[in-house]
Design a protein around this motif. Sequence first.
Motif, PDB file in Angstrom:
ATOM      1  N   ASP A  67      11.142  15.625  -4.418  1.00  0.00           N
ATOM      2  CA  ASP A  67       9.695  15.823  -4.553  1.00  0.00           C
ATOM      3  C   ASP A  67       8.973  14.499  -4.760  1.00  0.00           C
ATOM      4  O   ASP A  67       7.879  14.292  -4.235  1.00  0.00           O
ATOM      5  N   THR A  68       9.552  13.562  -5.500  1.00  0.00           N
ATOM      6  CA  THR A  68       8.894  12.277  -5.746  1.00  0.00           C
ATOM      7  C   THR A  68       9.067  11.329  -4.571  1.00  0.00           C
ATOM      8  O   THR A  68       8.214  10.478  -4.348  1.00  0.00           O
ATOM      9  N   ALA A  69      10.125  11.456  -3.809  1.00  0.00           N
ATOM     10  CA  ALA A  69      10.376  10.546  -2.689  1.00  0.00           C
ATOM     11  C   ALA A  69       9.595  10.945  -1.445  1.00  0.00           C
ATOM     12  O   ALA A  69       9.162  10.088  -0.683  1.00  0.00           O
ATOM     13  N   THR A  70       9.404  12.217  -1.210  1.00  0.00           N
ATOM     14  CA  THR A  70       8.707  12.681  -0.020  1.00  0.00           C
ATOM     15  C   THR A  70       7.246  12.961  -0.370  1.00  0.00           C
ATOM     16  O   THR A  70       6.971  13.778  -1.236  1.00  0.00           O
ATOM     17  N   PRO A  71       6.338  12.268   0.318  1.00  0.00           N
ATOM     18  CA  PRO A  71       4.931  12.542   0.009  1.00  0.00           C
ATOM     19  C   PRO A  71       4.550  13.955   0.472  1.00  0.00           C
ATOM     20  O   PRO A  71       4.926  14.390   1.560  1.00  0.00           O
ATOM     21  N   GLY A  72       3.841  14.632  -0.363  1.00  0.00           N
ATOM     22  CA  GLY A  72       3.392  15.972  -0.033  1.00  0.00           C
ATOM     23  C   GLY A  72       2.031  15.930   0.645  1.00  0.00           C
ATOM     24  O   GLY A  72       1.415  14.882   0.758  1.00  0.00           O
ATOM     25  N   PRO A  73       1.560  17.060   1.136  1.00  0.00           N
ATOM     26  CA  PRO A  73       0.255  17.102   1.804  1.00  0.00           C
ATOM     27  C   PRO A  73      -0.885  16.604   0.902  1.00  0.00           C
ATOM     28  O   PRO A  73      -1.850  16.015   1.385  1.00  0.00           O
ATOM     29  N   GLU A  74      -0.746  16.826  -0.388  1.00  0.00           N
ATOM     30  CA  GLU A  74      -1.800  16.372  -1.297  1.00  0.00           C
ATOM     31  C   GLU A  74      -1.797  14.858  -1.464  1.00  0.00           C
ATOM     32  O   GLU A  74      -2.797  14.277  -1.886  1.00  0.00           O
ATOM     33  N   ASP A  75      -0.721  14.165  -1.060  1.00  0.00           N
ATOM     34  CA  ASP A  75      -0.643  12.716  -1.159  1.00  0.00           C
ATOM     35  C   ASP A  75      -1.155  12.023   0.100  1.00  0.00           C
ATOM     36  O   ASP A  75      -1.377  10.802   0.074  1.00  0.00           O
ATOM     37  N   GLU A  76      -1.310  12.732   1.185  1.00  0.00           N
ATOM     38  CA  GLU A  76      -1.722  12.110   2.446  1.00  0.00           C
ATOM     39  C   GLU A  76      -3.225  11.836   2.455  1.00  0.00           C
ATOM     40  O   GLU A  76      -4.020  12.619   1.921  1.00  0.00           O
ATOM     41  N   VAL A  77      -3.551  10.737   3.075  1.00  0.00           N
ATOM     42  CA  VAL A  77      -4.981  10.367   3.204  1.00  0.00           C
ATOM     43  C   VAL A  77      -5.555  11.104   4.406  1.00  0.00           C
ATOM     44  O   VAL A  77      -4.947  11.140   5.467  1.00  0.00           O
ATOM     45  N   PRO A  78      -6.692  11.738   4.235  1.00  0.00           N
ATOM     46  CA  PRO A  78      -7.298  12.442   5.380  1.00  0.00           C
ATOM     47  C   PRO A  78      -7.593  11.475   6.525  1.00  0.00           C
ATOM     48  O   PRO A  78      -7.836  10.280   6.302  1.00  0.00           O
ATOM     49  N   PRO A  79      -7.591  11.963   7.758  1.00  0.00           N
ATOM     50  CA  PRO A  79      -7.741  11.081   8.920  1.00  0.00           C
ATOM     51  C   PRO A  79      -9.100  10.357   8.983  1.00  0.00           C
ATOM     52  O   PRO A  79      -9.220   9.328   9.624  1.00  0.00           O
ATOM     53  N   HIS A  80     -10.137  10.852   8.347  1.00  0.00           N
ATOM     54  CA  HIS A  80     -11.445  10.213   8.457  1.00  0.00           C
ATOM     55  C   HIS A  80     -11.620   9.027   7.506  1.00  0.00           C
ATOM     56  O   HIS A  80     -12.663   8.415   7.482  1.00  0.00           O
ATOM     57  N   TYR A  81     -10.594   8.640   6.731  1.00  0.00           N
ATOM     58  CA  TYR A  81     -10.719   7.473   5.861  1.00  0.00           C
ATOM     59  C   TYR A  81     -10.281   6.261   6.563  1.00  0.00           C
ATOM     60  O   TYR A  81      -9.490   5.913   7.187  1.00  0.00           O
TER      61      TYR A  81
END
Length: 81
Positions: A67-81
């Motif tokens: 869980d700590t090694a794999t970024p989850g969907p909540e860790d991803e930056v949205p494409p518009h940034y």
Amino acid sequence: MSTDSTPAELARRLEALESRIAYQEHWLDTLDAAVAGQEQRLTRLERLNTLMQERLRDQQRALQENDTATPGPEDEVPPHY
């Protein structure tokens, strides 16, 4: 208990006592074997329980590391940034 028992009466009583002792010894041996079997089973179950606890801890640790090694969907930056 009278003191004027006949030898035949004493022999009969002695035989009855010997029979009771033999019966009790048989049941003591049977119970001893049952207790020994339960002790062996308990030892095996305790070892199995320890092994299962260790495996469960290892799996929980692996899940936490994953869980700590794999970024989850909540860790991803949205494409518009």
